[in-house]
Design a protein around this motif. Structure first.
Motif, PDB file in Angstrom:
ATOM      1  N   ILE A 115       0.863  -1.168   0.000  1.00  0.00           N
ATOM      2  CA  ILE A 115       0.000   0.000   0.000  1.00  0.00           C
ATOM      3  C   ILE A 115       0.906   1.227   0.000  1.00  0.00           C
ATOM      4  O   ILE A 115       1.898   1.289   0.747  1.00  0.00           O
ATOM      5  CB  ILE A 115      -0.975  -0.003   1.204  1.00  0.00           C
ATOM      6  CG1 ILE A 115      -1.986   1.127   1.088  1.00  0.00           C
ATOM      7  CG2 ILE A 115      -0.247   0.031   2.531  1.00  0.00           C
ATOM      8  CD1 ILE A 115      -3.156   0.988   2.049  1.00  0.00           C
ATOM      9  N   GLY A 164      -2.320   5.609  -0.743  1.00  0.00           N
ATOM     10  CA  GLY A 164      -3.451   4.729  -0.474  1.00  0.00           C
ATOM     11  C   GLY A 164      -3.719   3.702  -1.550  1.00  0.00           C
ATOM     12  O   GLY A 164      -4.607   2.843  -1.375  1.00  0.00           O
ATOM     13  N   THR A 209      -7.757   0.913  -4.505  1.00  0.00           N
ATOM     14  CA  THR A 209      -7.326   1.764  -3.408  1.00  0.00           C
ATOM     15  C   THR A 209      -7.803   1.145  -2.093  1.00  0.00           C
ATOM     16  O   THR A 209      -8.529   0.147  -2.060  1.00  0.00           O
ATOM     17  CB  THR A 209      -7.892   3.187  -3.533  1.00  0.00           C
ATOM     18  OG1 THR A 209      -9.307   3.156  -3.299  1.00  0.00           O
ATOM     19  CG2 THR A 209      -7.600   3.758  -4.929  1.00  0.00           C
ATOM     20  N   TYR A 210      -7.400   1.774  -1.000  1.00  0.00           N
ATOM     21  CA  TYR A 210      -7.804   1.268   0.327  1.00  0.00           C
ATOM     22  C   TYR A 210      -9.316   1.155   0.444  1.00  0.00           C
ATOM     23  O   TYR A 210      -9.851   0.302   1.160  1.00  0.00           O
ATOM     24  CB  TYR A 210      -7.244   2.178   1.425  1.00  0.00           C
ATOM     25  CG  TYR A 210      -7.875   3.560   1.442  1.00  0.00           C
ATOM     26  CD1 TYR A 210      -9.048   3.803   2.155  1.00  0.00           C
ATOM     27  CD2 TYR A 210      -7.314   4.617   0.731  1.00  0.00           C
ATOM     28  CE1 TYR A 210      -9.636   5.052   2.165  1.00  0.00           C
ATOM     29  CE2 TYR A 210      -7.896   5.860   0.728  1.00  0.00           C
ATOM     30  CZ  TYR A 210      -9.055   6.073   1.446  1.00  0.00           C
ATOM     31  OH  TYR A 210      -9.648   7.321   1.436  1.00  0.00           O
ATOM     32  N   GLU A 211     -10.050   2.042  -0.245  1.00  0.00           N
ATOM     33  CA  GLU A 211     -11.513   2.031  -0.148  1.00  0.00           C
ATOM     34  C   GLU A 211     -12.114   0.728  -0.679  1.00  0.00           C
ATOM     35  O   GLU A 211     -13.218   0.334  -0.288  1.00  0.00           O
ATOM     36  CB  GLU A 211     -12.085   3.215  -0.915  1.00  0.00           C
ATOM     37  CG  GLU A 211     -11.686   4.557  -0.320  1.00  0.00           C
ATOM     38  CD  GLU A 211     -12.149   5.712  -1.199  1.00  0.00           C
ATOM     39  OE1 GLU A 211     -12.070   5.552  -2.441  1.00  0.00           O
ATOM     40  OE2 GLU A 211     -12.586   6.731  -0.661  1.00  0.00           O
ATOM     41  N   PHE A 237     -10.391  -2.333   2.397  1.00  0.00           N
ATOM     42  CA  PHE A 237     -10.157  -2.261   3.831  1.00  0.00           C
ATOM     43  C   PHE A 237     -11.260  -1.482   4.553  1.00  0.00           C
ATOM     44  O   PHE A 237     -11.916  -0.604   3.975  1.00  0.00           O
ATOM     45  CB  PHE A 237      -8.789  -1.618   4.130  1.00  0.00           C
ATOM     46  CG  PHE A 237      -7.668  -2.262   3.391  1.00  0.00           C
ATOM     47  CD1 PHE A 237      -7.355  -3.593   3.624  1.00  0.00           C
ATOM     48  CD2 PHE A 237      -6.933  -1.550   2.456  1.00  0.00           C
ATOM     49  CE1 PHE A 237      -6.327  -4.200   2.940  1.00  0.00           C
ATOM     50  CE2 PHE A 237      -5.898  -2.142   1.769  1.00  0.00           C
ATOM     51  CZ  PHE A 237      -5.593  -3.476   2.002  1.00  0.00           C
ATOM     52  N   ASP A 238     -11.395  -1.817   5.829  1.00  0.00           N
ATOM     53  CA  ASP A 238     -12.309  -1.061   6.687  1.00  0.00           C
ATOM     54  C   ASP A 238     -11.660   0.263   7.070  1.00  0.00           C
ATOM     55  O   ASP A 238     -10.429   0.413   7.034  1.00  0.00           O
ATOM     56  CB  ASP A 238     -12.622  -1.849   7.966  1.00  0.00           C
ATOM     57  CG  ASP A 238     -13.403  -3.118   7.677  1.00  0.00           C
ATOM     58  OD1 ASP A 238     -14.182  -3.120   6.708  1.00  0.00           O
ATOM     59  OD2 ASP A 238     -13.229  -4.099   8.432  1.00  0.00           O
ATOM     60  N   THR A 239     -12.483   1.208   7.440  1.00  0.00           N
ATOM     61  CA  THR A 239     -11.977   2.463   7.993  1.00  0.00           C
ATOM     62  C   THR A 239     -12.517   2.613   9.414  1.00  0.00           C
ATOM     63  O   THR A 239     -13.649   2.219   9.712  1.00  0.00           O
ATOM     64  CB  THR A 239     -12.395   3.673   7.147  1.00  0.00           C
ATOM     65  OG1 THR A 239     -13.828   3.741   7.084  1.00  0.00           O
ATOM     66  CG2 THR A 239     -11.822   3.572   5.740  1.00  0.00           C
ATOM     67  N   LYS A 240     -11.691   3.175  10.286  1.00  0.00           N
ATOM     68  CA  LYS A 240     -12.084   3.390  11.678  1.00  0.00           C
ATOM     69  C   LYS A 240     -11.596   4.748  12.144  1.00  0.00           C
ATOM     70  O   LYS A 240     -10.497   5.190  11.765  1.00  0.00           O
ATOM     71  CB  LYS A 240     -11.494   2.310  12.595  1.00  0.00           C
ATOM     72  CG  LYS A 240     -12.226   0.996  12.591  1.00  0.00           C
ATOM     73  CD  LYS A 240     -11.738   0.103  13.724  1.00  0.00           C
ATOM     74  CE  LYS A 240     -12.551  -1.182  13.789  1.00  0.00           C
ATOM     75  NZ  LYS A 240     -12.128  -2.031  14.932  1.00  0.00           N
ATOM     76  N   THR A 287      -9.130   9.245  10.839  1.00  0.00           N
ATOM     77  CA  THR A 287      -9.688   8.071  10.181  1.00  0.00           C
ATOM     78  C   THR A 287      -8.537   7.266   9.604  1.00  0.00           C
ATOM     79  O   THR A 287      -7.654   7.811   8.934  1.00  0.00           O
ATOM     80  CB  THR A 287     -10.654   8.471   9.066  1.00  0.00           C
ATOM     81  OG1 THR A 287     -11.717   9.251   9.617  1.00  0.00           O
ATOM     82  CG2 THR A 287     -11.250   7.242   8.402  1.00  0.00           C
ATOM     83  N   ALA A 322      -7.240   3.462   7.611  1.00  0.00           N
ATOM     84  CA  ALA A 322      -7.533   2.207   6.937  1.00  0.00           C
ATOM     85  C   ALA A 322      -7.026   1.087   7.835  1.00  0.00           C
ATOM     86  O   ALA A 322      -5.884   1.124   8.311  1.00  0.00           O
ATOM     87  CB  ALA A 322      -6.860   2.152   5.573  1.00  0.00           C
ATOM     88  N   LEU A 374      -5.941   8.397   7.030  1.00  0.00           N
ATOM     89  CA  LEU A 374      -6.628   8.925   5.847  1.00  0.00           C
ATOM     90  C   LEU A 374      -6.958  10.406   5.984  1.00  0.00           C
ATOM     91  O   LEU A 374      -6.773  11.171   5.048  1.00  0.00           O
ATOM     92  CB  LEU A 374      -7.911   8.124   5.588  1.00  0.00           C
ATOM     93  CG  LEU A 374      -7.696   6.614   5.428  1.00  0.00           C
ATOM     94  CD1 LEU A 374      -9.023   5.897   5.274  1.00  0.00           C
ATOM     95  CD2 LEU A 374      -6.786   6.332   4.232  1.00  0.00           C
TER      96      LEU A 374
END
Length: 582
Positions: A42, A79, A110-112, A115-118, A172, A174, A184
């Motif tokens: 990444i 990303g 991309t990360y979107e 992967f989850d985002t938190k 936020t 990833a 992010l």
């Protein structure tokens, strides 16, 4: 056993040629699943003409991650998720080098896409290193789960840098499983606005217990104990999404057990440090109640003033303590979190603040007048406690007032007595400060209840009445069973007797005397003329014949034979007194 190699591990191994890792070829974008055993890159930033990648390898028995430097022929963005077509190796220098043709790196999304985002909040930010400067961050999510993340500022120009991050900042990220991949964006701090909420004041990490202060419209202030798997810190603000109950804990007067309904969860929305206004407050006055009604009971109230002179009030029940001291002295300047016009919690302990545990007692009895080994103490609410004299001043006498500082007092109650154990802390002291026998304060009380021998611990009930309407003005108890220490022999006292008591802080602690009864004198003066004469004999004779009824007060002064009624014998005694025969 999993072997996790964290990013930036081995910063000092700058030229360490080592293991080659064989990758699993990824032939098509649709085949990629980061949760399966495999690997991916990444894009995290650049360094000059180099592209800096975070490489992640998920094998069956280990997790491997590293910072990799490469020079791809294609331009990638922060990303982007890349895979390598074919087998490759990682040369373990620092930063690591991609062992393979960089043109084989292929973007698959991309990360979107994967992967989850938190939203994670920074709980620790450290920036060690000199030749290689990097940041080490501890993060937490709303459920209390913790994460670690690292950035190398010497070798990478990050697309999103945390070099200026501070504790309390939220970003936020990833995230893959429990691994933080990259930041992010920074989150704007939310505006805190809640009618009811909890604030963490004491943490017990090993047991999972926390002490919370419950606020409702800034009016209700209640101390609660709560057990949870959440990882919480002092000052965290919790919101309940549904119903809950608070039930007073046994043996603790002002502490409640918090219970959530089955469908209720607590959400950690952040910390008072970040979500509430801060104000420097000067302690103008304080109140303190340290009587050991239950173990370590301590309750403090303060009047505070901000720099503009506006007053605030703060109270704290400290049976279980606080991660930040709630014990201040007049004149201390303390930073508080403030919400809706009220002081919520202190954010710091003043550097010169010395916490004192202060208890004042009056000695109301000793087991030995010359060298007492135990004594009876009365607290400022009139409660009595039996304790040893090991940690008390020598030469104690009844009436002495003593002040105990920096001790933990542990109380126990049995059927016959209340006992107090003194556990000295650092800087412990105990000294005489006066005597309640000097300029004594006393008051008269009516005895309204005396327990039998099976109820010794309930004490003797005393009431003080207003002489006009018998309105109860004061009620308290003198401990039964300590009569040998009193000036008054309580075994001679009956219900409705009037007694005079010595007061300590307005409460009766020692009996002094029983008010003498108005015993009528046998004068024979039945008509109240002030003398005994023949008219008094005539009145008695009429009463004997039933022609006149005497009042109780008249019978009391003519009843010479003590049978409780007027008769001829009484009249004969009166005649003998008149003529001088008696």
């Amino acid at each position: 056993m999993k072997n996790t190699r964290k990013l930036f591990a081995g910063l000092t191994a700058l030229c360490c040629i080592g293991t080659l890792l064989t990758a699993f070829p990824v032939s098509a974008e649709s085949d990629f699943n980061p949760n399966d055993a495999g690997n991916f890159f990444i894009v995290s930033g650049t360094k000059g003409s180099a592209t800096m990648l975070n490489f992640h390898y998920y094998g069956a028995d280990n997790v491997y991650s590293d910072l990799v430097q490469t020079y791809p022929t294609e331009a990638f963005s922060y990303g982007d998720v890349l895979v390598y077509d074919g087998e490759f190796s990682i040369l373990e220098t620092y930063p690591a080098q991609l062992g393979g043709n960089a043109s084989n790196l292929r973007k698959i999304g991309t990360y979107e896409d994967f992967f989850d985002t938190k939203n994670l909040t920074v709980t620790s930010a450290e920036f060690p290193g000199s030749d290689i400067k990097f940041g080490e961050f501890q993060l937490i999510d709303n459920a209390g789960n913790t994460y670690s993340y690292y950035q190398d500022y010497t070798n990478v120009d990050y697309g999103i840098s945390l070099q200026t991050a501070q504790v309390g900042d939220s970003y936020t990220f990833a995230v893959l499983d429990n691994t933080v991949l990259l930041p992010l964006e920074k989150q704007e701090q939310p505006v805190f606005n809640a009618e009811e909420f909890f604030v963490v004041t004491k943490t017990y990490p090993e047991s999972g217990y926390y002490m919370l202060e419950y606020f409702h419209d800034n009016a209700l202030h209640r101390t609660c104990r709560f057990q949870t798997d959440m990882k919480l810190s002092y000052g965290d603000i919790l919101l309940a999404d549904n119903g809950f109950t608070t039930e007073r804990m046994e043996n603790y007067q002002a502490v409640y057990e918090l219970s959530l309904n089955e469908d209720t969860t607590l959400q950690n929305i952040g910390n008072c440090t970040d979500l509430m206004e801060h104000k420097k407050m000067t302690v103008k006055s304080m109140g303190y109640d340290g009587r050991p009604i239950q173990p370590s009971f301590r309750f403090f109230t303060y009047t505070l003033a901000d720099e503009d002179g506006k007053e605030y009030y703060y109270s704290a029940e400290d049976s279980f303590g606080s991660d930040v001291s709630v014990v201040f002295s007049t004149g201390d300047v303390v930073e508080f979190a403030v919400y809706s016009g009220g002081a919520v919690i202190p954010l710091e302990t003043p550097p010169d603040c010395v916490e004192l545990f202060v208890y004042d007692y009056a000695v109301i009895g000793t087991d030995n007048a010359e060298n007492p080994k135990s004594c009876i103490l009365a607290d400022e609410k009139g409660g009595t406690w039996q304790t040893g004299t090991e940690y008390l001043p020598e030469g104690l006498a009844v009436g002495d007032v003593i002040s105990i500082q920096n001790a933990e007092l542990i109380s126990t109650s049995t059927k016959a007595t209340n006992s107090l154990s003194i556990e000295p802390l650092e800087n412990y002291s105990a000294q005489k400060t006066g005597s309640i026998l000097e300029n004594p304060e006393t008051a008269e009380f009516t005895v309204t209840y005396i327990p039998d021998s099976d109820h010794l611990s309930t004490g003797i009930r005393l009431e003080k009445f207003d002489g006009w309407d018998e309105r109860v003005l004061f009620i308290d108890w003198i401990e039964y069973g300590y009569a040998e220490y009193d000036f008054l022999d309580w075994s001679t006292v009956s219900v409705f007797d009037t007694v005079t008591c010595l007061l300590y802080n307005g409460y009766p602690v020692l009996g002094i005397e029983k008010t003498p009864e108005n015993v009528p004198v046998l004068t024979g003066d039945a008509d109240g003329s002030g003398k005994l004469d023949i008219l008094d004999v005539i009145i008695v004779n009429k009463a004997v014949l039933g022609k006149e009824k005497l009042e109780d007060s008249q019978i009391a002064c003519i009843d010479f034979n003590g049978n409780g009624k007027p008769d001829a014998e009484d009249a004969l005694v009166m005649m003998k007194k008149i003529v001088g025969l008696l």
